[in-house]
Design a protein around this motif. Sequence first.
Motif, PDB file in Angstrom:
ATOM      1  N   GLY A  31       0.749  -1.241   0.000  1.00 42.11           N
ATOM      2  CA  GLY A  31       0.000   0.000   0.000  1.00 42.11           C
ATOM      3  C   GLY A  31       0.783   1.297   0.000  1.00 42.11           C
ATOM      4  N   LEU A  32       2.105   1.253   0.094  1.00 35.16           N
ATOM      5  CA  LEU A  32       2.876   2.499   0.043  1.00 35.16           C
ATOM      6  C   LEU A  32       3.064   2.893  -1.423  1.00 35.16           C
ATOM      7  N   ASP A  33       3.067   4.190  -1.683  1.00 42.59           N
ATOM      8  CA  ASP A  33       3.176   4.730  -3.025  1.00 42.59           C
ATOM      9  C   ASP A  33       4.372   4.130  -3.781  1.00 42.59           C
ATOM     10  N   GLY A  34       4.099   3.572  -4.949  1.00 44.55           N
ATOM     11  CA  GLY A  34       5.142   2.958  -5.766  1.00 44.55           C
ATOM     12  C   GLY A  34       6.219   3.935  -6.193  1.00 44.55           C
ATOM     13  N   ARG A  35       5.848   5.186  -6.419  1.00 47.52           N
ATOM     14  CA  ARG A  35       6.831   6.209  -6.806  1.00 47.52           C
ATOM     15  C   ARG A  35       7.837   6.413  -5.679  1.00 47.52           C
ATOM     16  N   HIS A  63       7.913   4.868 -14.264  1.00 51.14           N
ATOM     17  CA  HIS A  63       6.670   4.104 -14.426  1.00 51.14           C
ATOM     18  C   HIS A  63       5.614   4.543 -13.406  1.00 51.14           C
ATOM     19  N   HIS A  64       6.054   4.871 -12.204  1.00 47.61           N
ATOM     20  CA  HIS A  64       5.125   5.255 -11.135  1.00 47.61           C
ATOM     21  C   HIS A  64       4.895   6.764 -11.059  1.00 47.61           C
ATOM     22  N   GLY A  65       5.334   7.496 -12.073  1.00 51.61           N
ATOM     23  CA  GLY A  65       4.995   8.905 -12.158  1.00 51.61           C
ATOM     24  C   GLY A  65       6.016   9.891 -11.641  1.00 51.61           C
ATOM     25  N   ALA A  66       7.219   9.449 -11.315  1.00 52.79           N
ATOM     26  CA  ALA A  66       8.257  10.405 -10.908  1.00 52.79           C
ATOM     27  C   ALA A  66       8.601  11.279 -12.106  1.00 52.79           C
ATOM     28  N   THR A  67       8.883  12.533 -11.833  1.00 53.10           N
ATOM     29  CA  THR A  67       9.244  13.449 -12.908  1.00 53.10           C
ATOM     30  C   THR A  67      10.681  13.203 -13.350  1.00 53.10           C
ATOM     31  N   ASN A  69      12.903  15.466 -13.530  1.00 53.78           N
ATOM     32  CA  ASN A  69      13.735  16.181 -12.553  1.00 53.78           C
ATOM     33  C   ASN A  69      13.996  15.328 -11.318  1.00 53.78           C
ATOM     34  N   GLN A  70      12.985  14.621 -10.825  1.00 52.84           N
ATOM     35  CA  GLN A  70      13.179  13.783  -9.642  1.00 52.84           C
ATOM     36  C   GLN A  70      14.164  12.650  -9.923  1.00 52.84           C
ATOM     37  N   VAL A  71      13.972  11.969 -11.045  1.00 51.64           N
ATOM     38  CA  VAL A  71      14.857  10.843 -11.376  1.00 51.64           C
ATOM     39  C   VAL A  71      16.286  11.336 -11.581  1.00 51.64           C
ATOM     40  N   ASP A  72      16.428  12.443 -12.285  1.00 53.38           N
ATOM     41  CA  ASP A  72      17.764  12.969 -12.579  1.00 53.38           C
ATOM     42  C   ASP A  72      18.483  13.496 -11.346  1.00 53.38           C
ATOM     43  N   ALA A  73      17.733  14.002 -10.363  1.00 53.56           N
ATOM     44  CA  ALA A  73      18.351  14.699  -9.234  1.00 53.56           C
ATOM     45  C   ALA A  73      18.187  13.992  -7.893  1.00 53.56           C
ATOM     46  N   VAL A  74      17.767  12.740  -7.882  1.00 55.33           N
ATOM     47  CA  VAL A  74      17.522  12.089  -6.595  1.00 55.33           C
ATOM     48  C   VAL A  74      18.788  12.021  -5.739  1.00 55.33           C
ATOM     49  N   ALA A  75      19.957  11.964  -6.343  1.00 57.80           N
ATOM     50  CA  ALA A  75      21.192  11.940  -5.552  1.00 57.80           C
ATOM     51  C   ALA A  75      21.441  13.267  -4.841  1.00 57.80           C
ATOM     52  N   ALA A  76      20.813  14.331  -5.324  1.00 54.63           N
ATOM     53  CA  ALA A  76      20.971  15.663  -4.720  1.00 54.63           C
ATOM     54  C   ALA A  76      19.636  16.179  -4.203  1.00 54.63           C
ATOM     55  N   TRP A  77      18.812  15.296  -3.678  1.00 52.47           N
ATOM     56  CA  TRP A  77      17.447  15.657  -3.282  1.00 52.47           C
ATOM     57  C   TRP A  77      17.400  16.789  -2.272  1.00 52.47           C
ATOM     58  N   ARG A  78      18.409  16.930  -1.445  1.00 54.47           N
ATOM     59  CA  ARG A  78      18.406  18.006  -0.444  1.00 54.47           C
ATOM     60  C   ARG A  78      18.529  19.389  -1.098  1.00 54.47           C
ATOM     61  N   GLU A  79      19.180  19.454  -2.246  1.00 52.08           N
ATOM     62  CA  GLU A  79      19.481  20.729  -2.891  1.00 52.08           C
ATOM     63  C   GLU A  79      18.537  21.067  -4.032  1.00 52.08           C
ATOM     64  N   PRO A  81      14.229  21.506  -5.475  1.00 56.08           N
ATOM     65  CA  PRO A  81      12.856  21.767  -5.029  1.00 56.08           C
ATOM     66  C   PRO A  81      11.855  20.695  -5.451  1.00 56.08           C
ATOM     67  N   TRP A  82      12.312  19.591  -6.027  1.00 59.62           N
ATOM     68  CA  TRP A  82      11.416  18.661  -6.714  1.00 59.62           C
ATOM     69  C   TRP A  82      10.897  17.507  -5.866  1.00 59.62           C
ATOM     70  N   PHE A  83      11.108  17.561  -4.561  1.00 53.52           N
ATOM     71  CA  PHE A  83      10.669  16.465  -3.703  1.00 53.52           C
ATOM     72  C   PHE A  83       9.781  16.998  -2.589  1.00 53.52           C
ATOM     73  N   SER A  84       8.718  16.263  -2.300  1.00 54.29           N
ATOM     74  CA  SER A  84       7.816  16.640  -1.214  1.00 54.29           C
ATOM     75  C   SER A  84       8.491  16.352   0.124  1.00 54.29           C
TER      76      SER A  84
END
Length: 151
Positions: A31-35, A63-67, A69-79, A81-84
């Motif tokens: 039940g947790l979001d696949g993205r 596939h689960h709707g990540a943008t 920007n999210q896929v490209d920048a997940v290693a720098a998620w702290r820096e 604006p693309w993550f909730s």
Amino acid sequence: MPTERVPDPAMVIPAAGSALTALTAAVAGAGLDGRLLALSHLRASQINGCGPGVADGAARARHHGATTNQVDAVAAWRETPWFSDEERAALALTEAATRLADRPDPVPDAVWDVAAKHFDQKELAVLLLSIAVTNAVNRLDVPTRQQAGNP
């Protein structure tokens, strides 16, 4: 000349492969979001240097709707604006649970408390199981030099 590596250990021991597949399916169906799970998988695989895990995590995230920007920048998620806030909490927990030996308090209360604000007990269990499975698979793929794109 280096010794040839074994193939994917989960293929050499089919019951182990089946168990990993069953655990992955249980986590995916809890039940947790696949993205969110895919972004966590991608981040842990990046940390572990696992090519197949990174490729799979990126594909699953898309596939689960990540943008992009999210896929490209997940290693720098702290820096970025693309993550909730929820995604940031999951990524912080993913990093802490993946890098257990990097600090004396591997999962500090501050990281746990933020995650617990966004996820209930069952969701935290799902996220931790997902992180554990990702790390287990990464730790099979990396030493045996599995390549992204191989069946």
